[in-house]
Design a protein around this motif. Structure first.
Motif, short mmCIF file in Angstrom:
data_model
loop_
_atom_site.label_atom_id
_atom_site.label_comp_id
_atom_site.label_asym_id
_atom_site.label_seq_id
_atom_site.Cartn_x
_atom_site.Cartn_y
_atom_site.Cartn_z
N VAL A 1 0.85 -1.18 0.00
CA VAL A 1 0.00 0.00 0.00
C VAL A 1 0.89 1.24 0.00
O VAL A 1 1.77 1.39 0.86
CB VAL A 1 -0.93 0.01 1.23
N SER A 2 0.67 2.12 -0.96
CA SER A 2 1.42 3.36 -1.06
C SER A 2 0.65 4.47 -0.35
O SER A 2 -0.50 4.77 -0.69
CB SER A 2 1.63 3.72 -2.53
N LEU A 3 1.28 5.09 0.66
CA LEU A 3 0.62 6.13 1.43
C LEU A 3 0.69 7.47 0.70
O LEU A 3 1.69 7.78 0.05
CB LEU A 3 1.28 6.25 2.81
N HIS A 4 -0.35 8.26 0.84
CA HIS A 4 -0.42 9.60 0.23
C HIS A 4 -0.16 9.54 -1.27
O HIS A 4 0.56 10.37 -1.83
CB HIS A 4 0.59 10.55 0.89
N ASP A 5 -0.75 8.57 -1.93
CA ASP A 5 -0.51 8.36 -3.36
C ASP A 5 -1.86 8.27 -4.07
O ASP A 5 -2.64 7.35 -3.81
CB ASP A 5 0.30 7.07 -3.56
N GLU A 6 -2.13 9.21 -4.95
CA GLU A 6 -3.40 9.25 -5.67
C GLU A 6 -3.25 8.84 -7.13
O GLU A 6 -4.12 9.11 -7.95
CB GLU A 6 -4.00 10.65 -5.59
N SER A 7 -2.13 8.17 -7.46
CA SER A 7 -1.88 7.81 -8.85
C SER A 7 -2.76 6.65 -9.31
O SER A 7 -2.99 6.48 -10.52
CB SER A 7 -0.41 7.41 -9.02
N GLY A 8 -3.24 5.82 -8.38
CA GLY A 8 -4.01 4.64 -8.75
C GLY A 8 -3.17 3.45 -9.13
O GLY A 8 -3.69 2.40 -9.51
N ALA A 9 -1.84 3.57 -9.02
CA ALA A 9 -0.94 2.47 -9.37
C ALA A 9 -1.01 1.37 -8.32
O ALA A 9 -1.32 1.60 -7.16
CB ALA A 9 0.49 2.98 -9.51
N VAL A 10 -0.70 0.16 -8.75
CA VAL A 10 -0.63 -1.01 -7.88
C VAL A 10 0.83 -1.43 -7.80
O VAL A 10 1.50 -1.60 -8.82
CB VAL A 10 -1.50 -2.16 -8.42
#
Length: 619
Positions: free
Chosen positions: A398-407
């Motif tokens: 899980v990427s925190l503070h990330d709104e890119s939608g990438a997995v």
């Protein structure tokens, strides 16, 4: 050391940047970037293998769900066979790319060592450019696809262009076999591309350095969104730092104007004409210290008293040495406050010298230099979980503070995570090393050296002493794809090289390839009623007892008739054994010893013809 992990970014729609110390989480573990990383929509579009001009589609290797093994260089790889990887786009020339290849590992291969190297195969990596296919500098941790691992490739200086001469479309990366003397033919199960590194640590406070070239400094830090920020500036080259406060209105003094541009993006402005002070235009003239609330409450750690080996306890344990930094505050003769930022193990004249005990959370001041009486504060602190960070492959983070939608996915396991070794552990390891003979003397010594030869797959090894001739004969079965593996010449060369460093000077060594002897079984067995598969059960039991190839039975080990007899007798379907006999098919490598069979020193027994008469027992 902090554990290192490679991540792929899937579902990327547009380029974006992850700042330094960007956090990823899996469970209660935190991984971070060490520097700002740009993520772009680079992806594999197709994969093909080429053998003698024929292409095979291996695009399914992009699918992590199927995991269907692919013989990327064919069933019998030869020099010249190639793997073509097509991608939609490539980074700029001379940029580095990281790929990860997961292989189906069917045998236990000993780790490679740098001085032994890989003598089985070699690969040349190329990229298609305006000048055709150009060789790339590559660091291949798979050892030419012998083990799972990463491959780092640096693009050539010539710009890449799309390749239209093969079966796929797009930009092309090619791996060509230069040498193909494989002991085990590679089978790849997945390919992951354009990976980036993260490290298992949790930054609690950070200290960022800036080279002041203009009157503005850009601060990019997600930690700063929920933390306290202090700014320190060096006003003359070679001097200590001064603390700058935010804002100042019309007052003169050490002030910096601070504004937020977007999430995690801040701007620092210095105005010497307005305030009278500004950082020098030199290297590292601006330092920004960012504290979380937890660190801010306990960041004062003590005073430098001046005696040797002063010990100061820190509020945290399991610290990372390479990111740790303390700040020393001193008062000048003029009553001015000056600050210095000191990292561990910095040995300079009149400097504050200390080393960090990462596990215990302590610093030991070796030399106070000009810092006697200085107040010490934490500046940069990150903690790690050591070996806990060596997580298994195949997780989504899980990427925190990330709104890119990438997995984000880790194709390989975490590596390198550990705590500093304690003295008790060193003592135990020393005793174990003392018990481990370096020179091969006994049969067991020779077997151990052979079994753990770097880079080889050794399934069985047994040494026999011929004291009269001062000769050691070692029978060796490699773990390879063959049904009845033989000892390859390449294996002999590598093992001889290893034994030369260990054998006694006057002792000769002979390496022997395995021989295989079939054992025929005949018998009459009464079985119980209502067992429809009794023949299959009995035959499988006999094969398991006779099969030295896939069991723990070793070269020259006696096959006891009683062991086979009792194994059959104990089966639930067997009433009793009327007649049973074991006999080697030929006497070339095995002979009868009463009812038992004794194989030769280099012989492994395997099941031959099993001829059983099954009689149903009726009460």
């Amino acid at each position: 050391r902090t554990a290192r992990l490679l991540l792929s970014a899937d579902n990327v729609t547009a380029p974006y940047t992850l700042p330094a110390n960007h956090k990823f989480q899996i469970g209660d573990l935190t991984f971070e970037t060490n520097k700002a990383i740009t993520i772009d929509d680079y992806r594999i579009t197709s994969i093909y293998g080429e053998k003698e001009g024929e292409f095979t589609d291996f695009t399914h290797l992009m699918d992590r769900e199927t995991r269907i093994p692919a013989e990327i260089f064919g069933r019998r790889p030869q020099a010249g066979n190639a793997l073509y990887i097509y991608v939609n786009r490539l980074p700029e020339p001379e940029k580095e790319m990281i790929f990860y290849f997961t292989l189906k590992e069917r045998f236990n291969r000993n780790p490679f060592t740098e001085h032994m190297g890989n003598s089985f195969a070699s690969i040349r990596f190329e990229c298609f450019t305006k000048r055709g296919f150009v060789r790339m500098n590559a660091k291949d941790n798979t050892n030419a696809f012998l083990t799972s691992g990463e491959i780092r490739m640096r693009l050539p200086s010539s710009p890449a262009m799309e390749y239209t001469g093969g079966p796929g479309e797009g930009y092309c990366i090619r791996a060509i076999l230069s040498q193909a003397d494989y002991d085990i033919f590679p089978k790849v199960t997945s390919v992951d591309a354009f990976l980036f590194e993260v490290w298992q640590k949790d930054t609690l406070s950070e200290c960022q350095n800036f080279h002041n070239r203009t009157t503005e400094v850009e601060l990019i830090s997600e930690l700063a969104e929920e933390a306290y920020i202090d700014v320190y500036c060096k006003e003359e080259k070679g001097e200590s730092y001064h603390h700058y406060e935010f804002g100042g209105g019309d007052r003169e003094g050490r002030f910096v104007e601070f504004s937020k541009q977007s999430f995690g993006h801040f701007l620092l402005k210095f105005d010497k004409e307005k305030y009278g002070y500004a950082p020098a235009k030199t290297k590292n003239s601006v330092k920004v210290v960012i504290y979380t609330e937890g660190v801010m409450r306990q960041y004062a750690i003590g005073r430098v008293l001046g005696y040797d080996d002063q010990e100061i306890e820190l509020p945290y344990q399991h610290l990372t040495n390479d990111t740790f930094c303390i700040m020393a505050r001193r008062i000048t003769d003029d009553g001015d406050e000056i600050f210095d930022f000191v990292r561990p193990d910095k040995y300079e004249e009149e400097a504050l010298t200390y080393h960090l005990l990462e596990n215990d959370g302590k610093i030991i001041i070796e030399d106070a230099g000009d810092f006697i009486g200085a107040e010490l504060y934490l500046a940069a602190v990150a903690v790690t979980r050591g070996a806990d960070g060596n997580i298994r492959a195949g997780n989504e983070l899980v990427s925190l503070h990330d709104e890119s939608g990438a997995v984000y996915f880790n194709p390989g396991e975490g590596t390198g995570g550990c705590f500093r070794e304690r003295m008790e552990s060193v003592r135990q390891r020393f005793l174990q090393d003392m018990e481990m003979p370096y020179t091969a003397v006994t049969e067991r010594d020779y077997e151990r050296v052979v079994k753990y030869t770097p880079g080889l797959c050794i399934h069985k090894a047994r040494a026999f002493m011929d004291e009269g001739r001062n000769l050691v004969r070692i029978s060796i079965k490699p773990g390879t794809d063959e049904d009845f593996p033989r000892l390859l010449e390449s294996y002999k060369t590598i093992i001889h090289r290893q034994l030369e460093m260990r054998r006694l000077l006057t002792t000769r060594v002979e390496l022997v390839s395995p021989a295989y002897a079939q054992v025929d079984v005949t018998g009459t067995i009464y079985v119980k009623m209502h067992y429809d598969n009794s023949r299959e059960i009995i035959e499988e039991t006999i094969k398991a007892k006779i099969d030295y190839l896939n069991s723990e039975k070793n070269f020259g080990e006696l096959l006891k008739f009683d062991d086979v007899f009792h194994a059959i007798e104990l089966l639930d379907c067997v009433e009793y054994i009327y007649e049973l006999s074991l006999r080697p098919k030929t006497s070339a490598h095995a002979k009868m010893q009463d009812a038992d069979i004794l194989p030769a020193e280099n012989c492994l027994l395997v099941p031959g013809t099993i001829n059983l008469e099954m009689i149903t027992f009726e009460k």
